[in-house]
Scaffold this motif. Structure first.
Motif, PDB file in Angstrom:
ATOM      1  N   ARG A 302      -5.937  -2.983  -4.497  1.00  0.00           N
ATOM      2  CA  ARG A 302      -7.291  -2.771  -5.002  1.00  0.00           C
ATOM      3  C   ARG A 302      -7.431  -3.336  -6.420  1.00  0.00           C
ATOM      4  O   ARG A 302      -8.411  -4.014  -6.743  1.00  0.00           O
ATOM      5  N   GLN A 303      -6.459  -3.074  -7.271  1.00  0.00           N
ATOM      6  CA  GLN A 303      -6.525  -3.554  -8.652  1.00  0.00           C
ATOM      7  C   GLN A 303      -6.383  -5.071  -8.731  1.00  0.00           C
ATOM      8  O   GLN A 303      -7.098  -5.734  -9.490  1.00  0.00           O
ATOM      9  N   LEU A 304      -5.469  -5.632  -7.947  1.00  0.00           N
ATOM     10  CA  LEU A 304      -5.303  -7.085  -7.954  1.00  0.00           C
ATOM     11  C   LEU A 304      -6.567  -7.778  -7.454  1.00  0.00           C
ATOM     12  O   LEU A 304      -6.972  -8.822  -7.988  1.00  0.00           O
ATOM     13  N   SER A 305      -7.191  -7.218  -6.440  1.00  0.00           N
ATOM     14  CA  SER A 305      -8.430  -7.792  -5.936  1.00  0.00           C
ATOM     15  C   SER A 305      -9.536  -7.691  -6.980  1.00  0.00           C
ATOM     16  O   SER A 305     -10.328  -8.636  -7.160  1.00  0.00           O
ATOM     17  N   ASP A 306      -9.605  -6.576  -7.699  1.00  0.00           N
ATOM     18  CA  ASP A 306     -10.616  -6.417  -8.749  1.00  0.00           C
ATOM     19  C   ASP A 306     -10.437  -7.451  -9.850  1.00  0.00           C
ATOM     20  O   ASP A 306     -11.411  -8.021 -10.355  1.00  0.00           O
ATOM     21  N   ILE A 307      -9.193  -7.674 -10.259  1.00  0.00           N
ATOM     22  CA  ILE A 307      -8.928  -8.663 -11.309  1.00  0.00           C
ATOM     23  C   ILE A 307      -9.348 -10.049 -10.848  1.00  0.00           C
ATOM     24  O   ILE A 307      -9.959 -10.826 -11.603  1.00  0.00           O
ATOM     25  N   PHE A 332       3.164  -8.978  -2.029  1.00  0.00           N
ATOM     26  CA  PHE A 332       3.175  -7.607  -1.532  1.00  0.00           C
ATOM     27  C   PHE A 332       2.993  -7.565  -0.011  1.00  0.00           C
ATOM     28  O   PHE A 332       3.701  -6.833   0.697  1.00  0.00           O
ATOM     29  N   LEU A 333       2.067  -8.365   0.503  1.00  0.00           N
ATOM     30  CA  LEU A 333       1.852  -8.391   1.952  1.00  0.00           C
ATOM     31  C   LEU A 333       3.058  -8.977   2.682  1.00  0.00           C
ATOM     32  O   LEU A 333       3.369  -8.559   3.806  1.00  0.00           O
ATOM     33  N   ALA A 334       3.740  -9.935   2.057  1.00  0.00           N
ATOM     34  CA  ALA A 334       4.943 -10.490   2.677  1.00  0.00           C
ATOM     35  C   ALA A 334       6.026  -9.432   2.811  1.00  0.00           C
ATOM     36  O   ALA A 334       6.785  -9.415   3.793  1.00  0.00           O
ATOM     37  N   ALA A 335       6.110  -8.528   1.827  1.00  0.00           N
ATOM     38  CA  ALA A 335       7.090  -7.443   1.925  1.00  0.00           C
ATOM     39  C   ALA A 335       6.756  -6.478   3.044  1.00  0.00           C
ATOM     40  O   ALA A 335       7.635  -5.784   3.574  1.00  0.00           O
ATOM     41  N   LEU A 368      -8.119  -5.598   2.505  1.00  0.00           N
ATOM     42  CA  LEU A 368      -8.196  -5.168   1.117  1.00  0.00           C
ATOM     43  C   LEU A 368      -7.764  -6.277   0.168  1.00  0.00           C
ATOM     44  O   LEU A 368      -8.342  -6.465  -0.905  1.00  0.00           O
ATOM     45  N   GLY A 369      -6.734  -7.016   0.563  1.00  0.00           N
ATOM     46  CA  GLY A 369      -6.220  -8.062  -0.306  1.00  0.00           C
ATOM     47  C   GLY A 369      -7.061  -9.319  -0.343  1.00  0.00           C
ATOM     48  O   GLY A 369      -7.158  -9.986  -1.390  1.00  0.00           O
ATOM     49  N   PHE A 370      -7.698  -9.668   0.795  1.00  0.00           N
ATOM     50  CA  PHE A 370      -8.320 -10.994   0.892  1.00  0.00           C
ATOM     51  C   PHE A 370      -9.844 -10.993   1.052  1.00  0.00           C
ATOM     52  O   PHE A 370     -10.490 -11.971   0.669  1.00  0.00           O
ATOM     53  N   ALA A 371     -10.433  -9.954   1.624  1.00  0.00           N
ATOM     54  CA  ALA A 371     -11.840 -10.029   2.036  1.00  0.00           C
ATOM     55  C   ALA A 371     -12.770 -10.321   0.864  1.00  0.00           C
ATOM     56  O   ALA A 371     -13.589 -11.251   0.910  1.00  0.00           O
TER      57      ALA A 371
END
Length: 439
Positions: A302-307, A332-335, A368-371
């Motif tokens: 959420r924070q990375l997407s906001d930035i 993070f998603l790769a992990a 959450l990461g890409f949309a």
């Protein structure tokens, strides 16, 4: 105590005080208060040593040594007085400037990065030691006596003066470390790295979820939230497991961590028996005004997407920062690519499931990461190229059943670029996968 399933299939016991520990880290009063209490205790102890030494020398008749100590204390009195008068002003100036810098960082990146400052150990330690030094200097000043007769004086603050000087030196060292930490907080690469590391810490702490739910009896009751409205920050896992074991039931957390709940919202479903009494469930669910990392798997994304979204806004127009956020989102998603995502099953000592806690699924985390970044990126070929590379890399890493969300985002990105970029050559350039965006 409860136990949580981990990667190796072993059981690990959650710390019963872990919610309290995390909540104290989200406050700014605890460490300074502890510093003040420690300073008062240290001053009392050191002044008692001074009193004991003077009394021992007087008992032995060594008045020359007492007179020498009085001379040393008089020389140090000016330094201690200066420290006591200047330290509070120094604290006010330093932290006022820091708050302005923090406000600038929050406006540039995201308001949620303020919590990095609040949770910073070096910030709290610096503030605590500054206040402790100020209080210690005041207490030492108050211990000075007007009597300079070596035969009748009761205490000479020599050792306490030395300790005060040492505290000043420690304060100066912490001040340098604090300035360095604050300057790093204003650098976007450091902020993004801190968010990513905390996200992985949450991932490691909670172990591995189970793809399949255990077979549960029909819920016999639901327990509603009775406190204030707010964000569900975390639950006290160990306490809920103990309560469920004592009453022979299985509890299931209905909302996810990070959901907003209001009074009357069902928060726990009871399976296999009657609901435990409300008194047994006190302090098991924590609701606050903002989300925390403690048990929230999606808060880092959420924070990375906001930035990234703020960087792509017309007011900022910083696609490189958005690319840096995409780098960490992909990491993070790769992990999580082959990690089971479904529900956390917390067990008691006998291995019986006592608490079921939902976590976001793979599609939820990808969205959450890409949309939102995808929706803002169509005008920046640097970001679209990095996003295409991220989707392609993850497509190769995940199992086949997790590829549809990635394919959906790829198709939506292609359609969005086709609508907004009229020239075919520009469209081909914007959709070419590139891990650096554009060099």
């Amino acid at each position: 105590m409860g136990q949580t399933r981990t990667v190796a299939g072993a059981r690990r016991r959650p710390r019963p005080l872990s919610p309290l520990r995390e909540h104290l880290r989200d406050t700014f009063w605890f460490t300074p208060t502890a510093g003040l209490v420690g300073a008062a205790a240290l001053a009392a102890g050191v002044l008692e040593v001074d009193r004991f030494v003077v009394g021992m020398l007087q008992a032995e008749g060594d008045y020359e040594a007492v007179e020498a100590l009085i001379g040393i204390a008089d020389d140090a009195k000016t330094i201690i007085t200066t420290v006591g008068s200047a330290m509070l002003t120094f604290i006010g100036v330093v932290f006022s400037i820091s708050l302005v810098a923090l406000q600038m960082a929050g406006g540039q990146f995201s308001p949620r990065v303020v919590r990095l400052y609040v949770r910073s150990r070096i910030t709290k330690c610096t503030f605590g030691v500054f206040l402790a030094t100020f209080l210690f200097a005041l207490l030492v000043q108050a211990s000075y006596e007007g009597d300079e007769n070596p035969r009748t004086v009761s205490t000479v603050p020599v050792f306490s003066g030395i300790v005060c000087v040492l505290l000043v030196l420690v304060s100066l060292g912490l001040f340098v470390a604090y300035v360095n930490s604050t300057l790093r907080l204003m650098r976007v690469s450091y902020v993004i790295d801190r968010i990513t590391r905390e996200s992985f810490r949450v991932l490691d702490k909670h172990g591995v979820a189970d793809d399949e739910r255990p077979v549960l009896a029909e819920p016999g009751a639901e327990i509603a939230h009775t406190g204030r409205a707010g964000v569900l920050r975390d639950v006290h896992v160990a306490r809920l497991v103990r309560v469920a074991r004592r009453h022979g039931v299985v509890l299931r957390l209905i909302p996810r961590i990070g959901d907003f709940v209001v009074p009357g919202t069902p928060v726990l479903a009871v399976h296999g028996g009657a609901a435990p009494p409300p008194r047994a469930l006190r302090y098991t669910v924590s609701v606050g005004v903002e989300r925390t990392f403690h048990q929230d798997l999606g808060f880092g994304l959420r924070q990375l997407s906001d930035i990234a979204q703020r960087a792509l806004s017309p007011a900022v127009n910083d696609p490189t920062t958005a690319v840096q956020s995409l780098d960490r989102i992909t990491q993070f998603l790769a992990a999580l690519a082959r990690r089971p995502l479904g529900a956390l099953h917390h067990c008691d000592r006998r291995g019986a499931v006592r608490l079921v806690q939902d976590v976001p699924g793979w599609a939820d985390l990808v969205d959450l990461g890409f949309a939102e970044i995808r929706g803002c990126a169509t005008g920046s070929p640097q970001v679209t190229r990095r996003l295409m590379a991220a989707l392609e890399d993850l497509w190769w890493l995940v199992p086949e059943d997790r590829r549809p969300p990635l394919e959906r985002h790829r198709a939506l990105l292609e359609h969005a670029v086709a609508r907004t970029v009229p020239d075919a050559a520009d469209r081909d350039f914007a959709l070419l996968p590139d891990r650096q965006g554009i060099g």
